[in-house]
Design a protein around this motif. Structure first.
Motif, mmCIF file in Angstrom:
data_model
loop_
_atom_site.group_PDB
_atom_site.id
_atom_site.type_symbol
_atom_site.label_atom_id
_atom_site.label_comp_id
_atom_site.label_asym_id
_atom_site.label_seq_id
_atom_site.Cartn_x
_atom_site.Cartn_y
_atom_site.Cartn_z
ATOM 1 N N GLY A 75 0.815 -1.209 0.000
ATOM 2 C CA GLY A 75 0.000 0.000 0.000
ATOM 3 C C GLY A 75 0.852 1.264 0.000
ATOM 4 O O GLY A 75 1.804 1.378 0.756
ATOM 5 N N ASP A 77 -0.619 4.336 0.322
ATOM 6 C CA ASP A 77 -1.514 5.408 0.756
ATOM 7 C C ASP A 77 -0.895 6.335 1.794
ATOM 8 O O ASP A 77 -1.480 7.371 2.110
ATOM 9 C CB ASP A 77 -2.840 4.811 1.269
ATOM 10 N N TYR A 149 -8.342 -6.495 -9.225
ATOM 11 C CA TYR A 149 -7.699 -7.743 -9.656
ATOM 12 C C TYR A 149 -6.217 -7.485 -9.947
ATOM 13 O O TYR A 149 -5.707 -7.748 -11.026
ATOM 14 C CB TYR A 149 -8.435 -8.335 -10.864
ATOM 15 N N TYR A 170 -14.019 -7.651 -10.598
ATOM 16 C CA TYR A 170 -14.241 -6.331 -11.220
ATOM 17 C C TYR A 170 -13.040 -5.452 -10.920
ATOM 18 O O TYR A 170 -12.628 -5.331 -9.761
ATOM 19 C CB TYR A 170 -15.522 -5.685 -10.662
ATOM 20 N N ASP A 171 -12.462 -4.878 -11.960
ATOM 21 C CA ASP A 171 -11.344 -3.945 -11.762
ATOM 22 C C ASP A 171 -11.620 -2.717 -12.619
ATOM 23 O O ASP A 171 -11.735 -2.813 -13.840
ATOM 24 C CB ASP A 171 -10.020 -4.607 -12.164
ATOM 25 N N LYS A 172 -11.731 -1.578 -11.958
ATOM 26 C CA LYS A 172 -12.131 -0.343 -12.656
ATOM 27 C C LYS A 172 -11.087 0.103 -13.679
ATOM 28 O O LYS A 172 -11.421 0.746 -14.666
ATOM 29 C CB LYS A 172 -12.370 0.755 -11.614
ATOM 30 N N PRO A 202 -6.636 -0.198 -3.714
ATOM 31 C CA PRO A 202 -5.898 0.728 -2.846
ATOM 32 C C PRO A 202 -6.831 1.765 -2.209
ATOM 33 O O PRO A 202 -7.919 2.028 -2.727
ATOM 34 C CB PRO A 202 -4.922 1.409 -3.820
ATOM 35 N N THR A 207 -11.477 5.970 -3.553
ATOM 36 C CA THR A 207 -12.043 4.804 -2.851
ATOM 37 C C THR A 207 -12.318 5.072 -1.365
ATOM 38 O O THR A 207 -12.948 4.258 -0.708
ATOM 39 C CB THR A 207 -11.101 3.580 -2.956
ATOM 40 N N MET A 210 -15.831 4.582 0.001
ATOM 41 C CA MET A 210 -16.602 4.135 -1.169
ATOM 42 C C MET A 210 -17.669 3.093 -0.805
ATOM 43 O O MET A 210 -18.772 3.090 -1.351
ATOM 44 C CB MET A 210 -15.613 3.540 -2.184
ATOM 45 N N GLY A 228 -9.832 -6.731 3.309
ATOM 46 C CA GLY A 228 -8.409 -6.972 3.619
ATOM 47 C C GLY A 228 -7.515 -5.951 2.955
ATOM 48 O O GLY A 228 -6.310 -6.154 2.866
ATOM 49 N N ALA A 229 -8.111 -4.836 2.479
ATOM 50 C CA ALA A 229 -7.296 -3.840 1.756
ATOM 51 C C ALA A 229 -6.935 -2.675 2.681
ATOM 52 O O ALA A 229 -5.847 -2.679 3.286
ATOM 53 C CB ALA A 229 -8.042 -3.372 0.520
ATOM 54 N N ARG A 230 -7.818 -1.713 2.810
ATOM 55 C CA ARG A 230 -7.622 -0.618 3.757
ATOM 56 C C ARG A 230 -8.958 -0.266 4.387
ATOM 57 O O ARG A 230 -9.976 -0.139 3.689
ATOM 58 C CB ARG A 230 -7.050 0.629 3.070
ATOM 59 N N ASP A 254 -9.535 -7.366 8.175
ATOM 60 C CA ASP A 254 -8.150 -7.358 8.642
ATOM 61 C C ASP A 254 -7.709 -5.924 8.891
ATOM 62 O O ASP A 254 -6.717 -5.691 9.590
ATOM 63 C CB ASP A 254 -7.221 -8.022 7.620
ATOM 64 N N VAL A 255 -8.425 -5.001 8.284
ATOM 65 C CA VAL A 255 -8.069 -3.579 8.403
ATOM 66 C C VAL A 255 -9.324 -2.804 8.787
ATOM 67 O O VAL A 255 -10.432 -3.167 8.394
ATOM 68 C CB VAL A 255 -7.492 -3.052 7.073
ATOM 69 N N ALA A 286 -2.861 -9.537 7.598
ATOM 70 C CA ALA A 286 -3.071 -10.413 6.431
ATOM 71 C C ALA A 286 -1.784 -10.540 5.618
ATOM 72 O O ALA A 286 -1.425 -11.618 5.166
ATOM 73 C CB ALA A 286 -4.208 -9.881 5.560
ATOM 74 N N GLY A 287 -1.089 -9.436 5.465
ATOM 75 C CA GLY A 287 0.135 -9.460 4.654
ATOM 76 C C GLY A 287 1.399 -9.599 5.481
ATOM 77 O O GLY A 287 2.501 -9.368 4.981
HETATM 78 N N1 LIG Z 1 -4.124 -6.236 4.899
HETATM 79 C C1 LIG Z 1 -2.858 -6.263 4.525
HETATM 80 O O1 LIG Z 1 -1.992 -6.716 5.263
HETATM 81 C C2 LIG Z 1 -2.486 -5.750 3.175
HETATM 82 C C3 LIG Z 1 -3.274 -4.849 2.517
HETATM 83 N N2 LIG Z 1 -2.915 -4.397 1.274
HETATM 84 C C4 LIG Z 1 -3.776 -3.413 0.615
HETATM 85 O O2 LIG Z 1 -4.290 -3.995 -0.564
HETATM 86 C C5 LIG Z 1 -4.251 -3.032 -1.609
HETATM 87 C C6 LIG Z 1 -4.165 -3.738 -2.934
HETATM 88 O O3 LIG Z 1 -2.901 -4.353 -3.047
HETATM 89 P P1 LIG Z 1 -2.397 -4.962 -4.425
HETATM 90 O O4 LIG Z 1 -3.333 -5.986 -4.912
HETATM 91 O O5 LIG Z 1 -0.982 -5.306 -4.227
HETATM 92 O O6 LIG Z 1 -2.498 -3.679 -5.371
HETATM 93 P P2 LIG Z 1 -2.475 -3.684 -6.941
HETATM 94 O O7 LIG Z 1 -2.123 -2.284 -7.342
HETATM 95 O O8 LIG Z 1 -1.650 -4.793 -7.481
HETATM 96 O O9 LIG Z 1 -3.995 -3.970 -7.353
HETATM 97 C C7 LIG Z 1 -5.033 -3.096 -7.048
HETATM 98 C C8 LIG Z 1 -6.051 -3.166 -8.182
HETATM 99 O O10 LIG Z 1 -7.181 -2.401 -7.808
HETATM 100 C C9 LIG Z 1 -7.685 -1.767 -8.989
HETATM 101 N N3 LIG Z 1 -8.527 -0.639 -8.577
HETATM 102 C C10 LIG Z 1 -8.155 0.573 -8.142
HETATM 103 N N4 LIG Z 1 -9.232 1.303 -7.820
HETATM 104 C C11 LIG Z 1 -10.317 0.525 -8.056
HETATM 105 C C12 LIG Z 1 -11.717 0.706 -7.920
HETATM 106 N N5 LIG Z 1 -12.227 1.865 -7.474
HETATM 107 N N6 LIG Z 1 -12.543 -0.319 -8.239
HETATM 108 C C13 LIG Z 1 -12.029 -1.491 -8.715
HETATM 109 N N7 LIG Z 1 -10.720 -1.717 -8.888
HETATM 110 C C14 LIG Z 1 -9.869 -0.719 -8.547
HETATM 111 C C15 LIG Z 1 -6.448 -1.380 -9.760
HETATM 112 O O11 LIG Z 1 -6.719 -1.186 -11.130
HETATM 113 C C16 LIG Z 1 -5.530 -2.570 -9.494
HETATM 114 O O12 LIG Z 1 -5.599 -3.529 -10.530
HETATM 115 C C17 LIG Z 1 -3.015 -2.183 -1.285
HETATM 116 O O13 LIG Z 1 -3.126 -0.904 -1.858
HETATM 117 C C18 LIG Z 1 -3.022 -2.155 0.214
HETATM 118 O O14 LIG Z 1 -3.704 -1.025 0.676
HETATM 119 C C19 LIG Z 1 -1.791 -4.856 0.654
HETATM 120 C C20 LIG Z 1 -0.982 -5.773 1.265
HETATM 121 C C21 LIG Z 1 -1.231 -6.247 2.604
#
Ligand SMILES: NC(=O)C1=CN([C@@H]2O[C@H](COP(=O)(O)OP(=O)(O)OC[C@H]3O[C@@H](n4cnc5c(N)ncnc54)[C@H](O)[C@@H]3O)[C@@H](O)[C@H]2O)C=CC1
Ligand SMILES: O=C(O)C(=O)[C@H](O)COP(=O)(O)O
Length: 309
Positions: A75, A77, A149, A170-172, A202, A207, A210, A228-230, A254-255, A286-287
């Protein structure tokens, strides 16, 4: 300015070894505060961070020679990405290092929700043996919808591939990504078919907040909800209301929008969230596994070395 890297958070020693092997000078100060880093950053051409503090425009302004910011994590952010771009500062991260951990952890949370593991464990601690109340649901045949995705969404899809589920994504900002693990769909299809909703996007200006009442309103079937994202992506009171109405069957986080105590405990929704038997929360791990600790550091070191060479 000669190349020198400031590392401001705890990293695996592999990162230090790889920089050393490449002849890159660094200072490893895992306990440094942001105030202390502000005083020193002008001496450095690069910084390695985790999530300890915000790297905002004010911080970057103190570092005229900064050429890269590397995040030992996924992340970004806590970095002002737009300002970094305007300053031509390269951003590096290491999502390859913890995507498997996230995929496994969120799959585990889903299985735990569907089989009431959290609740039944607590009940047995209280000497209650309640089989009927803890009858589970099977994943097989259900539709799991992944929002985002990228690294984590794809990892989650792969982990789910042995469960005979229908994975849709779904990936925007991506198209044409269907593969053997997930089928690319529109948001209209997500709301129509999802039994499980799992977020892998992210936290951005777009988002933030959202996933609110309006977002959740459109789902046609009751869903299992996974975040599990943010935490900042989701409005917790809206999730609580949807748990009350049964539109969300159970939820795992997880968050959360606010993490760590005491501030988490001061949130108006905290007691309500934690009183629910169909809610499962983990402390942003999670990560964060023994394996990802190594992999994140190794990946980020390799990327830093490649950038500097
Ligand atoms: N809980 C944890 O321990 C962890 C949490 N994360 C969180 O997960 C997030 C995602 O990580 P990754 O998959 O590595 O990122 P990534 O950048 O590989 O994939 C994120 C995907 O989300 C898509 N996206 C962006 N905005 C969108 C929207 N409004 N609607 C649909 N799709 C959208 C992007 O096009 C991209 O393909 C990180 O930004 C981080 O905040 C990441 C690692 C560990
Ligand atoms: O990689 C990310 O993004 C995460 O959320 C990490 O798993 C947790 O990051 P740290 O807070 O441990 O840097």
């Amino acid at each position: 300015m000669s190349t020198k890297v400031l590392i401001v958070d705890d990293v695996h020693e592999v990162l230090l070894e790889k920089l050393q092997d490449a002849g890159i000078a660094y200072d490893y100060q895992p306990d440094i505060t942001r105030a202390e880093a502000e005083k020193q950053i002008s001496e450095y051409s690069g910084i390695v961070i985790r999530s300890k503090f915000q790297v905002d425009s004010a911080f970057m302004d103190l570092a005229p020679g900064l050429s890269f910011i590397a995040r030992s994590g996924a992340g970004m952010d806590n970095i002002d990405e737009a300002y970094a771009a305007s300053r031509n500062i390269t951003l590096i991260n290491a999502p390859e290092g913890n995507r498997d951990a996230v995929g496994e952890h969120m799959t585990g949370m889903l299985l735990s929700l569907m089989n009431h593991l959290n609740r039944s464990h607590q009940q047995i601690k209280n000497r209650q043996w309640l089989r009927e109340e803890n009858r589970g649901y099977e994943l097989k045949g259900r539709t799991v919808a992944l929002i985002g995705y990228g690294n984590n969404g794809q990892a989650m899809a792969k982990k789910l591939s042995g469960f005979d589920v229908n994975v849709i994504a779904y990936d925007k900002y991506k198209t044409g990504f269907s593969d053997e693990y997930a089928r690319e769909v529109s948001m209209e299809e997500v709301v129509k078919y999802a039994d499980v909703l799992s977020f892998h996007i992210p936290l951005t200006r777009e988002t933030k907040g959202m996933v609110d009442e309006e977002y959740l309103f459109h789902f046609r079937k009751p869903i299992f909800f996974l975040m599990g994202a943010r935490g900042g992506i989701v409005d917790i009171p809206a999730v609580l209301r949807n748990l009350d109405s049964g539109r969300i069957i159970a939820a795992a986080f997880d968050v959360l929008p606010v993490e760590k105590f005491p501030s988490l405990g001061e949130q108006p929704w905290f007691a309500d969230l934690m009183s629910r038997e169909n809610v499962l929360v983990s402390p942003h791990v999670a990560g964060w596994t023994f394996e990802s600790y190594y992999k994140l550091s190794a990946v980020v070191a390799e990327k830093v070395v490649t950038f500097l060479k």
